[in-house]
Design a protein around this motif. Structure first.
Motif, PDB file in Angstrom:
ATOM      1  N   VAL A 587     -10.708  -5.181  -0.968  1.00  0.00           N
ATOM      2  CA  VAL A 587     -11.693  -4.161  -0.592  1.00  0.00           C
ATOM      3  C   VAL A 587     -12.074  -4.398   0.869  1.00  0.00           C
ATOM      4  CG1 VAL A 587     -13.918  -3.124  -1.132  1.00  0.00           C
ATOM      5  CG2 VAL A 587     -12.550  -4.174  -2.953  1.00  0.00           C
ATOM      6  N   ALA A 588     -11.945  -3.346   1.675  1.00  0.00           N
ATOM      7  CA  ALA A 588     -12.293  -3.425   3.101  1.00  0.00           C
ATOM      8  C   ALA A 588     -13.571  -2.641   3.348  1.00  0.00           C
ATOM      9  CB  ALA A 588     -11.167  -2.862   3.962  1.00  0.00           C
ATOM     10  N   LEU A 589     -14.613  -3.356   3.741  1.00  0.00           N
ATOM     11  CA  LEU A 589     -15.874  -2.735   4.113  1.00  0.00           C
ATOM     12  C   LEU A 589     -16.035  -2.890   5.622  1.00  0.00           C
ATOM     13  CD1 LEU A 589     -16.326  -4.706   1.359  1.00  0.00           C
ATOM     14  CD2 LEU A 589     -18.385  -3.296   1.245  1.00  0.00           C
ATOM     15  N   TYR A 590     -16.496  -1.852   6.296  1.00  0.00           N
ATOM     16  CA  TYR A 590     -16.544  -1.889   7.754  1.00  0.00           C
ATOM     17  C   TYR A 590     -17.604  -0.924   8.269  1.00  0.00           C
ATOM     18  CZ  TYR A 590     -13.500   2.069   6.644  1.00  0.00           C
ATOM     19  OH  TYR A 590     -12.982   3.208   6.103  1.00  0.00           O
ATOM     20  N   THR A 591     -17.969  -1.114   9.528  1.00  0.00           N
ATOM     21  CA  THR A 591     -18.872  -0.176  10.198  1.00  0.00           C
ATOM     22  C   THR A 591     -18.056   0.871  10.935  1.00  0.00           C
ATOM     23  OG1 THR A 591     -19.006  -1.672  12.098  1.00  0.00           O
ATOM     24  CG2 THR A 591     -20.733  -1.859  10.436  1.00  0.00           C
ATOM     25  N   ASP A 592     -18.724   1.955  11.356  1.00  0.00           N
ATOM     26  CA  ASP A 592     -17.991   3.094  11.912  1.00  0.00           C
ATOM     27  C   ASP A 592     -17.295   2.779  13.234  1.00  0.00           C
ATOM     28  OD1 ASP A 592     -20.176   2.860  13.541  1.00  0.00           O
ATOM     29  OD2 ASP A 592     -21.006   4.840  13.110  1.00  0.00           O
ATOM     30  N   GLY A 593     -17.714   1.681  13.928  1.00  0.00           N
ATOM     31  CA  GLY A 593     -17.064   1.338  15.190  1.00  0.00           C
ATOM     32  C   GLY A 593     -15.604   0.983  15.038  1.00  0.00           C
ATOM     33  N   LEU A 594     -15.158   0.657  13.809  1.00  0.00           N
ATOM     34  CA  LEU A 594     -13.761   0.313  13.596  1.00  0.00           C
ATOM     35  C   LEU A 594     -12.855   1.524  13.781  1.00  0.00           C
ATOM     36  CD1 LEU A 594     -11.742  -1.910  12.671  1.00  0.00           C
ATOM     37  CD2 LEU A 594     -12.056  -1.046  10.341  1.00  0.00           C
ATOM     38  N   LEU A 595     -13.331   2.695  13.373  1.00  0.00           N
ATOM     39  CA  LEU A 595     -12.475   3.883  13.400  1.00  0.00           C
ATOM     40  C   LEU A 595     -12.939   4.950  14.385  1.00  0.00           C
ATOM     41  CD1 LEU A 595     -11.860   4.393   9.566  1.00  0.00           C
ATOM     42  CD2 LEU A 595     -10.449   3.156  11.197  1.00  0.00           C
ATOM     43  N   GLU A 596     -14.240   5.065  14.576  1.00  0.00           N
ATOM     44  CA  GLU A 596     -14.746   6.194  15.361  1.00  0.00           C
ATOM     45  C   GLU A 596     -14.889   5.816  16.830  1.00  0.00           C
ATOM     46  OE1 GLU A 596     -18.313   7.768  13.697  1.00  0.00           O
ATOM     47  OE2 GLU A 596     -17.524   7.813  11.655  1.00  0.00           O
ATOM     48  N   ASP A 597     -14.362   6.655  17.691  1.00  0.00           N
ATOM     49  CA  ASP A 597     -14.459   6.476  19.137  1.00  0.00           C
ATOM     50  C   ASP A 597     -14.195   7.838  19.765  1.00  0.00           C
ATOM     51  OD1 ASP A 597     -14.283   3.989  21.302  1.00  0.00           O
ATOM     52  OD2 ASP A 597     -13.276   5.816  21.977  1.00  0.00           O
ATOM     53  N   ARG A 598     -14.894   8.111  20.875  1.00  0.00           N
ATOM     54  CA  ARG A 598     -14.758   9.431  21.495  1.00  0.00           C
ATOM     55  C   ARG A 598     -13.350   9.695  22.023  1.00  0.00           C
ATOM     56  NH1 ARG A 598     -18.092   6.400  24.766  1.00  0.00           N
ATOM     57  NH2 ARG A 598     -17.216   5.764  26.778  1.00  0.00           N
ATOM     58  N   ASP A 599     -12.589   8.623  22.276  1.00  0.00           N
ATOM     59  CA  ASP A 599     -11.248   8.795  22.827  1.00  0.00           C
ATOM     60  C   ASP A 599     -10.156   8.642  21.776  1.00  0.00           C
ATOM     61  OD1 ASP A 599     -12.299   9.115  25.402  1.00  0.00           O
ATOM     62  OD2 ASP A 599     -12.393   6.950  25.706  1.00  0.00           O
ATOM     63  N   ARG A 600     -10.532   8.533  20.484  1.00  0.00           N
ATOM     64  CA  ARG A 600      -9.533   8.335  19.442  1.00  0.00           C
ATOM     65  C   ARG A 600      -9.619   9.424  18.390  1.00  0.00           C
ATOM     66  NH1 ARG A 600      -9.827   2.772  16.632  1.00  0.00           N
ATOM     67  NH2 ARG A 600     -12.068   2.993  16.999  1.00  0.00           N
ATOM     68  N   ASP A 601      -8.496   9.677  17.762  1.00  0.00           N
ATOM     69  CA  ASP A 601      -8.434  10.618  16.651  1.00  0.00           C
ATOM     70  C   ASP A 601      -8.788   9.867  15.376  1.00  0.00           C
ATOM     71  OD1 ASP A 601      -7.647  13.065  15.195  1.00  0.00           O
ATOM     72  OD2 ASP A 601      -6.012  11.794  14.488  1.00  0.00           O
ATOM     73  N   LEU A 602      -9.784  10.357  14.644  1.00  0.00           N
ATOM     74  CA  LEU A 602     -10.267   9.664  13.453  1.00  0.00           C
ATOM     75  C   LEU A 602      -9.188   9.577  12.382  1.00  0.00           C
ATOM     76  CD1 LEU A 602     -12.551   8.322  11.878  1.00  0.00           C
ATOM     77  CD2 LEU A 602     -13.327  10.599  11.182  1.00  0.00           C
ATOM     78  N   ASP A 603      -8.465  10.662  12.176  1.00  0.00           N
ATOM     79  CA  ASP A 603      -7.419  10.650  11.148  1.00  0.00           C
ATOM     80  C   ASP A 603      -6.325   9.646  11.504  1.00  0.00           C
ATOM     81  OD1 ASP A 603      -8.762  12.581   9.729  1.00  0.00           O
ATOM     82  OD2 ASP A 603      -7.667  14.253  10.629  1.00  0.00           O
ATOM     83  N   GLY A 604      -5.967   9.608  12.790  1.00  0.00           N
ATOM     84  CA  GLY A 604      -4.937   8.655  13.206  1.00  0.00           C
ATOM     85  C   GLY A 604      -5.398   7.226  13.053  1.00  0.00           C
ATOM     86  N   ALA A 605      -6.671   6.953  13.391  1.00  0.00           N
ATOM     87  CA  ALA A 605      -7.203   5.601  13.240  1.00  0.00           C
ATOM     88  C   ALA A 605      -7.263   5.213  11.764  1.00  0.00           C
ATOM     89  CB  ALA A 605      -8.584   5.517  13.876  1.00  0.00           C
ATOM     90  N   THR A 606      -7.595   6.166  10.890  1.00  0.00           N
ATOM     91  CA  THR A 606      -7.646   5.880   9.453  1.00  0.00           C
ATOM     92  C   THR A 606      -6.264   5.539   8.914  1.00  0.00           C
ATOM     93  OG1 THR A 606      -9.528   7.393   9.217  1.00  0.00           O
ATOM     94  CG2 THR A 606      -8.324   6.793   7.211  1.00  0.00           C
ATOM     95  N   GLU A 607      -5.254   6.265   9.376  1.00  0.00           N
ATOM     96  CA  GLU A 607      -3.883   5.956   8.957  1.00  0.00           C
ATOM     97  C   GLU A 607      -3.467   4.566   9.440  1.00  0.00           C
ATOM     98  OE1 GLU A 607      -1.345   9.017  10.363  1.00  0.00           O
ATOM     99  OE2 GLU A 607      -2.221  10.591   9.097  1.00  0.00           O
ATOM    100  N   ASP A 608      -3.859   4.221  10.669  1.00  0.00           N
ATOM    101  CA  ASP A 608      -3.554   2.871  11.168  1.00  0.00           C
ATOM    102  C   ASP A 608      -4.213   1.808  10.305  1.00  0.00           C
ATOM    103  OD1 ASP A 608      -2.099   3.982  13.226  1.00  0.00           O
ATOM    104  OD2 ASP A 608      -3.751   3.890  14.676  1.00  0.00           O
ATOM    105  N   LEU A 609      -5.448   2.069   9.873  1.00  0.00           N
ATOM    106  CA  LEU A 609      -6.157   1.111   9.021  1.00  0.00           C
ATOM    107  C   LEU A 609      -5.434   0.931   7.694  1.00  0.00           C
ATOM    108  CD1 LEU A 609      -8.607  -0.638   8.233  1.00  0.00           C
ATOM    109  CD2 LEU A 609      -9.753   1.475   7.508  1.00  0.00           C
ATOM    110  N   HIS A 610      -5.064   2.040   7.061  1.00  0.00           N
ATOM    111  CA  HIS A 610      -4.391   1.947   5.753  1.00  0.00           C
ATOM    112  C   HIS A 610      -3.058   1.221   5.887  1.00  0.00           C
ATOM    113  CE1 HIS A 610      -6.770   5.672   4.132  1.00  0.00           C
ATOM    114  NE2 HIS A 610      -7.529   4.600   4.317  1.00  0.00           N
TER     115      HIS A 610
END
Length: 776
Positions: A587-610
């Motif tokens: 189980v991975a618990l995290y804060t929004d700074g891991l994925l959300e950034d004004r210069d990044r695509d959220l969907d792309g960052a989520t795919e990288d995480l998975h």
């Protein structure tokens, strides 16, 4: 320079009968060369008829060296004693007549007159000072022969020729040197044609205005404007000092250094400036010569400055200190520098002027900047001191801002680290790895946090949260929320109820901080509880991203759950979600700074995480590092907290459960059953205390509780005894009087075990007690 008029006497036969000194200076011919000879031998051309008739006008003469001179002449007839014409007195006053001539000679700007071939005809006093020669040494000479072969002199001659050829005036600016001046000046030059009464072009006049002071003032102002943009681009003390050096060298100084007091680079409060020796830390320096040959102190080193040295005086007096070559303190300063670093002596032998400028901001002295001139010909003067203090003041404010930011950041980081868990306790329920990365932005440390909290029954609470904003206030708020979560977790509330109480707390905190009745703080939190016996994970969120779960051999999937409102909104419910996890799930618990950034695509960052979560890794710690490397950019703008959990399960061989009938006569049987179970587990040493605890807890449940009643023993890292019943009434310790028959059971349990407590369940309550396992 004043001269007498050029006068010649021509007799009736046209011969030169008299020749003045002024005529000699003008034409180069001495009296012996011309007296007694025909005057026509001096002409370089015919005299115009209108000039002969008017006995005045421009006449071309031949200079002794052969070049032509166009002069405005006036002929006055002379009669003899008998009244007959005896000749003429011819005059040519090169300085003009009356006030006009005086104005030419005494003008503050450099003025010269050239013939059409760029030869000097006339110079005023200012022009002679610029050239460094008297007028007599320049009259009749070709301009290029009197100056160095430089681009600006060739440009000057080009403009002279242009005016002579076109008859049109020229005005331009030139940054040029002059033979008698020790440095380049900014000249505003105007050239215009000279014409005779008939309109014939006879020469070129020139006036040069020295605008150097205005030029240097503009340069200093431009440097200040550049400093406003170029200094303080980062909130880094060292980089700010380097930016000041970039402004100073080479335009204002050939070498410059910035030395700061040690406390500026630390977190201490500013001490008083000592009256004696001053210890300074070399933060930055720069030179117009490669390799900084004039640096006696390396960057990062400290140096002791004597009380009479310019830097120490500048610090003590709070003003710029000028020192010039030949002054005692200047000589002493150079000798001390040469003694410290003899290899820089060749560079320092050309030093002729230094200025030490205190770096003061908000009434506090931070350090000193020292500027040195070697190639610059001008010594530092009062105007330079004013400029240096203004520039130093601006730079000091930027340095102080960086110092304050670093101090607040260090304080916030220390506070946050003190509030975050340093070493998470070992858990039988889960394997844990975590990472916390503060942001690298200028906003400062944020309020992200995480926690792992042991609960009763071998369960564990997993927490991640985020407080909006940055700085000490966010870190302090984070600390209060973390403490509150731990306190509520100790009560063993379900996740949704715990967040409800935490939401109420945030509302109260924000109301206290803002003075308003309710204020939205914007904190988020995820609270989860994992039970290794049932392998169930219950969780609820307050505005926080849902965790991601990776089942053994499966793909990474986000948990389907309601995020709920952020903490501090109030009045809205939180929904709990529960799922069963096989042993070995991550189980991975995290804060929004891991994925959300004004210069990044959220969907792309989520795919990288998975993708990173499902990649092979030797350990959970390695998996943490892999996730951060795969998901985060090089410069992340927000804090990041990541908590990875791998679930474990307590098998049936470590849990024993009995249903208890509500009959006091059955207590002995269950006490015996508990002892037999401990023997099976190899825990005979714990049997005596465990049997007493079972007896007391089961008796209380039968006497005060409601059916159904259940007894459970759990062999985890501690031996846990639990008794559950359907009543929601929680027991409490009380002091029994001497003749009371009851009331001592829970007191006995509390004395015999490490800890005990109760928790509410969906079907009533559970009383539990833990005791340490025997060593070995």
């Amino acid at each position: 320079m004043k001269h007498g008029a050029a006068v010649a006497v021509i007799d009736a036969l046209g011969r030169v009968a008299g020749w003045s000194e002024g005529a000699r200076l003008l034409t180069g011919h001495s009296a012996g060369d011309v007296v007694g000879r025909p005057a026509t031998g001096l002409l370089a051309g015919d005299i115009p008829h209108d000039t002969l008739a008017a006995r005045a006008g421009t006449v071309a003469l031949r200079h002794r060296d052969g070049h032509r001179i166009d002069l405005a002449l006036t002929a006055c007839p002379v009669t003899g004693a008998d009244g007959e014409p005896a000749g003429f007195v011819v005059t040519a006053d090169p300085t003009g007549a009356g006030l006009a001539g005086e104005a030419f000679e005494q003008a503050s700007m450099s003025m010269s007159v050239f013939d059409l071939e760029q030869r000097y005809l006339r110079l005023n006093d200012a022009a002679c000072k610029v050239m460094g020669l008297p007028e007599t040494a320049l009259i009749g000479r070709f301009f290029p022969d009197t100056v160095a072969d430089a681009e600006y002199n060739r440009g000057f001659q080009h403009h002279l020729r242009q005016v002579a050829e076109t008859g049109l005036p020229v005005r331009y600016e030139s940054f040029a040197a002059a033979p008698a001046l020790h440095r380049e000046h900014l000249w505003s030059i105007e050239m215009w044609p000279l014409r005779s009464g008939s309109g014939e072009l006879t020469g070129v006049a020139m006036a040069a205005f020295d605008n150097s002071e205005q030029y240097w003032a503009r340069r200093r102002l431009a440097l200040l404007n550049e400093a406003a943009i170029g200094i303080g681009t980062t909130l880094d003390v060292v980089r700010t000092a380097e930016e000041l050096i970039d402004i100073l060298v080479p335009r204002y100084a050939d070498f410059a250094s910035v030395d700061l007091l040690d406390w500026v680079l630390g977190a201490d409060e500013p001490p008083a400036i000592p009256d004696g020796d001053v210890l300074l830390h070399r933060t930055a320096h720069g030179s117009s010569c490669e390799g900084n040959p004039g640096a006696a102190v390396r960057i990062g080193e400290t140096d002791v400055y004597p009380p009479d040295s310019p830097p120490a005086r500048a610090l003590r007096e709070g003003r710029s200190v000028l020192s010039q070559a030949g002054e005692p303190e200047f000589v002493e300063w150079l000798e001390e520098r040469n003694a410290r670093s003899p290899e820089g002596r060749p560079f320092r032998q050309d030093v002729h002027s230094i200025i030490a400028v205190p770096l003061r901001a908000r009434g506090t002295t931070l350090g000193v900047a020292v500027c040195v001139r070697t190639a610059h010909p001008d010594a530092y003067g009062p105007d330079d001191a004013v400029f240096a203090e203004e520039l130093g003041s601006r730079a000091a404010v930027c340095i102080d801002n960086a110092r304050r930011f670093n101090r607040e950041r260090s304080t916030a980081l220390a506070l946050q680290h003190s509030l975050l868990p340093r070493g998470l306790p070992g858990q039988a329920a889960v394997e844990v790895a975590h990472r916390y990365l503060p942001c690298g932005s200028l906003a400062g440390i944020g309020g992200d946090w995480f926690d792992v909290i042991p609960l009763s029954g071998g369960r564990v609470a997993l927490v991640v949260g985020d407080v909006v904003g940055h700085g000490i206030q966010s870190s302090a708020t984070m600390g209060r929320l973390r403490t509150a979560v731990r306190t509520l977790a100790d009560v063993d509330l379900p996740p949704d109820e715990l967040l409800t109480h935490l939401d109420d707390l945030v509302i109260h905190l924000s109301a206290e901080d803002s003075g308003e009745e309710v204020a939205e703080l914007g904190a988020t939190c995820l609270y989860a509880v994992y039970d290794p016996v049932s392998r169930r994970l219950g969780l609820a969120a307050a505005g926080h991203p849902a965790p991601t779960v990776v089942l053994p051999g499966g793909a990474a999937e986000p948990v389907s759950m309601s995020a709920g409102p952020p903490l501090g909104v109030g009045g809205l419910p939180f929904e709990a979600t529960e799922l069963e996890l096989p042993e070995g799930s991550v189980v991975a618990l995290y804060t929004d700074g891991l994925l959300e950034d004004r210069d990044r695509d959220l969907d792309g960052a989520t795919e990288d995480l998975h993708r990173a979560l499902t990649a092979p890794a030797d350990s959970l710690d390695d998996l943490c590092d892999s996730v951060l490397k795969a998901v985060l950019p090089d410069q992340h703008s927000d804090d990041v907290a990541l908590l990875l959990v791998r679930t474990r399960a307590l098998g049936a061989d470590r849990v024993a459960t009995w249903d208890v009938p509500p009959d006091p006569a059955e207590v002995a049987a269950f006490r015996q059953a508990a002892g037999e179970q401990l023997t099976a587990w190899g825990l005979d040493e714990a049997a005596f205390i465990t049997e007493l605890v079972v007896s007391e807890l089961v008796t209380n449940a039968i006497r005060y509780g409601e059916s159904p009643i259940q007894l459970r023993l759990i062999r985890d890292r501690a031996l846990i005894c639990e008794v559950s019943d359907a009543s929601s009434t929680s027991p409490h310790l009380r002091r029994a009087n001497a003749f009371d028959e009851g009331g001592r059971g829970l007191l006995l349990v509390a004395q015999l075990t490490q800890r005990w407590g109760s928790r509410q369940t969906g079907r009533g309550k559970t009383i539990w007690a833990e005791q340490a396992l025997p060593e070995g």
